[in-house]
Design a protein around this motif. Structure first.
Motif, mmCIF file in Angstrom:
data_model
loop_
_atom_site.group_PDB
_atom_site.id
_atom_site.type_symbol
_atom_site.label_atom_id
_atom_site.label_comp_id
_atom_site.label_asym_id
_atom_site.label_seq_id
_atom_site.Cartn_x
_atom_site.Cartn_y
_atom_site.Cartn_z
ATOM 1 N N ARG A 39 0.836 -1.215 0.000
ATOM 2 C CA ARG A 39 0.000 0.000 0.000
ATOM 3 C C ARG A 39 0.864 1.256 0.000
ATOM 4 N NH1 ARG A 39 -4.252 0.578 -2.291
ATOM 5 N NH2 ARG A 39 -3.129 -0.936 -3.438
ATOM 6 N N ILE A 40 1.929 1.241 0.786
ATOM 7 C CA ILE A 40 2.821 2.402 0.835
ATOM 8 C C ILE A 40 3.446 2.639 -0.533
ATOM 9 C CG2 ILE A 40 4.990 3.280 1.794
ATOM 10 C CD1 ILE A 40 4.167 1.907 4.446
ATOM 11 N N PHE A 41 3.931 1.579 -1.191
ATOM 12 C CA PHE A 41 4.517 1.732 -2.518
ATOM 13 C C PHE A 41 3.473 2.191 -3.534
ATOM 14 C CE2 PHE A 41 7.906 -1.360 -1.059
ATOM 15 C CZ PHE A 41 8.861 -0.377 -0.927
ATOM 16 N N TYR A 42 2.231 1.725 -3.378
ATOM 17 C CA TYR A 42 1.181 2.197 -4.276
ATOM 18 C C TYR A 42 0.946 3.692 -4.081
ATOM 19 C CZ TYR A 42 -3.192 3.128 -6.539
ATOM 20 O OH TYR A 42 -4.152 3.682 -7.334
ATOM 21 N N TYR A 43 0.902 4.139 -2.838
ATOM 22 C CA TYR A 43 0.689 5.562 -2.575
ATOM 23 C C TYR A 43 1.824 6.399 -3.164
ATOM 24 C CZ TYR A 43 -2.992 4.416 0.819
ATOM 25 O OH TYR A 43 -4.132 3.964 1.421
ATOM 26 N N ARG A 45 3.874 5.537 -5.793
ATOM 27 C CA ARG A 45 4.045 5.400 -7.242
ATOM 28 C C ARG A 45 2.714 5.332 -7.995
ATOM 29 N NH1 ARG A 45 9.373 5.929 -9.035
ATOM 30 N NH2 ARG A 45 10.661 5.295 -7.302
ATOM 31 N N GLY A 46 1.946 4.310 -7.748
ATOM 32 C CA GLY A 46 0.753 4.031 -8.546
ATOM 33 C C GLY A 46 -0.328 5.083 -8.423
ATOM 34 N N HIS A 47 -0.470 5.657 -7.240
ATOM 35 C CA HIS A 47 -1.528 6.638 -7.039
ATOM 36 C C HIS A 47 -1.273 7.905 -7.857
ATOM 37 C CE1 HIS A 47 -4.592 9.103 -5.328
ATOM 38 N NE2 HIS A 47 -3.698 9.942 -4.849
ATOM 39 N N ARG A 48 -0.044 8.305 -7.962
ATOM 40 C CA ARG A 48 0.275 9.496 -8.760
ATOM 41 C C ARG A 48 -0.150 9.297 -10.211
ATOM 42 N NH1 ARG A 48 6.302 10.846 -6.527
ATOM 43 N NH2 ARG A 48 5.662 11.453 -4.437
ATOM 44 N N GLN A 49 0.113 8.105 -10.738
ATOM 45 C CA GLN A 49 -0.258 7.823 -12.121
ATOM 46 C C GLN A 49 -1.774 7.803 -12.289
ATOM 47 O OE1 GLN A 49 1.755 4.136 -12.804
ATOM 48 N NE2 GLN A 49 3.743 5.099 -13.106
ATOM 49 N N ALA A 50 -2.477 7.211 -11.320
ATOM 50 C CA ALA A 50 -3.941 7.173 -11.393
ATOM 51 C C ALA A 50 -4.526 8.569 -11.283
ATOM 52 C CB ALA A 50 -4.492 6.276 -10.293
ATOM 53 N N THR A 51 -3.950 9.412 -10.443
ATOM 54 C CA THR A 51 -4.423 10.791 -10.301
ATOM 55 C C THR A 51 -4.165 11.581 -11.576
ATOM 56 O OG1 THR A 51 -4.009 10.724 -7.921
ATOM 57 C CG2 THR A 51 -4.211 12.884 -8.921
ATOM 58 N N LYS A 52 -2.980 11.419 -12.149
ATOM 59 C CA LYS A 52 -2.666 12.113 -13.401
ATOM 60 C C LYS A 52 -3.622 11.692 -14.502
ATOM 61 C CE LYS A 52 2.261 13.054 -12.905
ATOM 62 N NZ LYS A 52 3.598 12.724 -13.415
ATOM 63 N N ALA A 53 -3.905 10.388 -14.584
ATOM 64 C CA ALA A 53 -4.815 9.898 -15.620
ATOM 65 C C ALA A 53 -6.216 10.474 -15.433
ATOM 66 C CB ALA A 53 -4.863 8.376 -15.594
ATOM 67 N N LEU A 82 -11.230 3.791 -4.724
ATOM 68 C CA LEU A 82 -11.219 2.330 -4.549
ATOM 69 C C LEU A 82 -9.795 1.786 -4.651
ATOM 70 C CD1 LEU A 82 -14.373 1.110 -6.461
ATOM 71 C CD2 LEU A 82 -13.876 0.828 -4.039
ATOM 72 N N ALA A 83 -9.038 2.319 -5.592
ATOM 73 C CA ALA A 83 -7.644 1.873 -5.718
ATOM 74 C C ALA A 83 -6.841 2.268 -4.486
ATOM 75 C CB ALA A 83 -7.025 2.462 -6.979
ATOM 76 N N LEU A 84 -7.138 3.433 -3.912
ATOM 77 C CA LEU A 84 -6.443 3.863 -2.696
ATOM 78 C C LEU A 84 -6.757 2.934 -1.528
ATOM 79 C CD1 LEU A 84 -6.836 7.737 -2.685
ATOM 80 C CD2 LEU A 84 -4.703 6.472 -2.620
ATOM 81 N N GLY A 85 -8.027 2.556 -1.416
ATOM 82 C CA GLY A 85 -8.449 1.691 -0.306
ATOM 83 C C GLY A 85 -7.905 0.293 -0.431
ATOM 84 N N GLY A 86 -7.771 -0.180 -1.655
ATOM 85 C CA GLY A 86 -7.184 -1.484 -1.945
ATOM 86 C C GLY A 86 -7.529 -2.570 -0.948
ATOM 87 N N ALA A 160 -5.269 7.747 2.525
ATOM 88 C CA ALA A 160 -6.248 7.497 1.468
ATOM 89 C C ALA A 160 -7.337 8.568 1.479
ATOM 90 C CB ALA A 160 -6.866 6.110 1.639
ATOM 91 N N LYS A 161 -7.806 8.928 2.654
ATOM 92 C CA LYS A 161 -8.840 9.961 2.748
ATOM 93 C C LYS A 161 -8.304 11.318 2.276
ATOM 94 C CE LYS A 161 -12.110 12.028 5.965
ATOM 95 N NZ LYS A 161 -12.593 12.066 7.338
#
Length: 184
Positions: A39-43, A45-53, A82-86, A160-161
């Motif tokens: 979850r930490i790695f998603y926050y 890396r992955g979350h930035r990409q999802a937010t940009k998209a 939902l992706a943040l909550g994972g 996440a919130k």
């Protein structure tokens, strides 16, 4: 190399002292922390990409003020949320399971103490000590795992919130800024 051998022997002795329940607690805590790190790695890396998209998709829309656009905006926010909550609900269940497994270790250790007392009587304190350690070590391990998990999941939930609210604000600001430009 000698250090690794001594470390592995110390871990093996600790598990034997705590009983089989301690091994289960150790595996549970290991899996729990792997999921927390994911979850930490998603926050990071992955979350930035999802937010940009989501922001790019929203900014590319020509209609941002209709009812349909508001629904699409809400859907984008929900997908990112939902992706943040994972796997946070699974993590919360693991945190709750740690002290319960510790309690199970306490019960099995006390059963061993009572067995020793039935066979050897109450005068043999040395033989009762092994059962007492089997009763206390899993309890301690379960509580340590639960406490560390509570702190980590609380931080993950707050993050996440906060990230969801940031995304909502950014999408709303884009929308309100465009409305203000259209009025002037």
């Amino acid at each position: 190399m000698m250090f690794l051998l001594e470390f592995s022997n110390a871990i093996q002795d600790f598990i034997e002292t705590g009983g089989n329940v301690l091994l289960v607690i150790g595996v549970l805590i290991f899996v729990m922390w792997l999921m927390i790190l994911e979850r930490i790695f998603y926050y990071l890396r992955g979350h930035r990409q999802a937010t940009k998209a989501a922001l790019t998709s929203w900014n590319n829309r020509s209609d941002k003020s209709s009812w349909q656009a508001e629904q699409i905006r809400g859907a984008m926010i929900s997908r990112v949320s939902l992706a943040l909550g994972g796997n946070l609900p699974i993590l919360q269940a693991m945190v709750a399971l740690c002290p319960l497994l510790g309690l199970m270790g306490t019960v099995t250790g006390m059963i061993e103490v009572f067995d020793v007392m039935a066979v050897a009587g109450t005068g043999n304190a040395r033989s009762m000590a092994a059962g007492v350690s089997k009763a206390t070590i899993p309890t301690m391990a379960g509580m340590v795992g639960a406490l560390s998990g509570v702190f980590a999941t609380t931080w993950l939930q707050r993050t996440a919130k906060r990230e969801r609210l940031k995304l909502e604000d950014r999408l709303l600001l884009d929308h309100s800024g465009e409305q203000q430009l259209a009025k002037s």
